[in-house]
Design an enzyme around this catalytic site. Structure first.
Site, mmCIF file in Angstrom:
data_model
loop_
_atom_site.group_PDB
_atom_site.id
_atom_site.type_symbol
_atom_site.label_atom_id
_atom_site.label_comp_id
_atom_site.label_asym_id
_atom_site.label_seq_id
_atom_site.Cartn_x
_atom_site.Cartn_y
_atom_site.Cartn_z
ATOM 1 N N LYS A 53 0.848 -1.199 0.000
ATOM 2 C CA LYS A 53 0.000 0.000 0.000
ATOM 3 C C LYS A 53 0.882 1.247 0.000
ATOM 4 C CE LYS A 53 -3.623 -2.603 0.513
ATOM 5 N NZ LYS A 53 -3.451 -3.629 -0.513
ATOM 6 N N GLY A 54 0.386 2.318 -0.578
ATOM 7 C CA GLY A 54 1.118 3.577 -0.568
ATOM 8 C C GLY A 54 1.918 3.820 -1.833
ATOM 9 N N CYS A 55 1.857 2.894 -2.762
ATOM 10 C CA CYS A 55 2.557 3.071 -4.033
ATOM 11 C C CYS A 55 1.528 3.362 -5.123
ATOM 12 C CB CYS A 55 3.346 1.805 -4.383
ATOM 13 S SG CYS A 55 4.587 1.379 -3.168
ATOM 14 N N GLN A 56 1.848 4.278 -6.013
ATOM 15 C CA GLN A 56 0.931 4.625 -7.091
ATOM 16 C C GLN A 56 0.807 3.472 -8.085
ATOM 17 O OE1 GLN A 56 2.366 7.703 -9.697
ATOM 18 N NE2 GLN A 56 0.299 8.256 -10.350
ATOM 19 N N SER A 57 1.933 2.873 -8.429
ATOM 20 C CA SER A 57 1.891 1.716 -9.321
ATOM 21 C C SER A 57 1.763 0.466 -8.458
ATOM 22 C CB SER A 57 3.170 1.664 -10.166
ATOM 23 O OG SER A 57 4.298 1.677 -9.328
#
Length: 143
Positions: A51-55
């Site tokens: 979680k917390g990643c755009q990709s």
């Protein structure tokens, strides 16, 4: 002898100092990402998504306090390169060595200035997961 994340981090910093401009550094990051070992499709599950990643970033860890191994992959080229850097530095190191090695390469090679906010957040999420995993491995559990 176990993997020394501090020495590896210093080698990466020196490697990136070789490149004069940011397009070359980005290309090097992308090349590093292409060299990531294959990530098994059966591990590309919802619970392994970071979680917390755009990709999309899939991340797993194995091992114990003596040596932690990390595997990760992304569907984005630059992010895969960031993963490659983190795995080079931290995978195979002891939990204590990981905790004792903050990711100074982020500032040292200029990533903190050149990554978009969403990529910087993703990098931070990956570093936090690695550090949290190491801290957990150091904390004895009541079994």
């Amino acid at each position: 002898m176990s993997h020394d994340p501090k020495a590896t981090q210093d080698e990466i910093i020196a490697e990136f100092e070789f490149f004069d401009d940011w397009m070359d550094k980005y290309q090097h990051l992308i090349d590093l990402g292409r060299q990531l070992p294959p990530f098994p499709d059966e591990l590309k599950t919802e619970e392994n998504i970071l979680k917390g990643c755009q990709s999309n970033v899939w991340f797993i860890s194995t091992g114990d306090g003596d040596a932690l191994t990390f595997q990760a992959t992304s569907d984005a080229a630059i992010v895969s390169g960031l993963i490659a850097l983190l795995l080079n530095i931290y995978s195979g190191a002891s939990a204590q060595a990981i905790v004792d090695t903050p990711p100074k390469f982020v500032d040292a090679i200029g990533l903190s200035r050149h990554l978009s906010a969403t990529r910087a957040n993703g990098l931070s999420s990956m570093v936090n997961r690695i550090q949290d995993t190491a801290r957990s491995a150091l904390t004895p559990t009541d079994g």
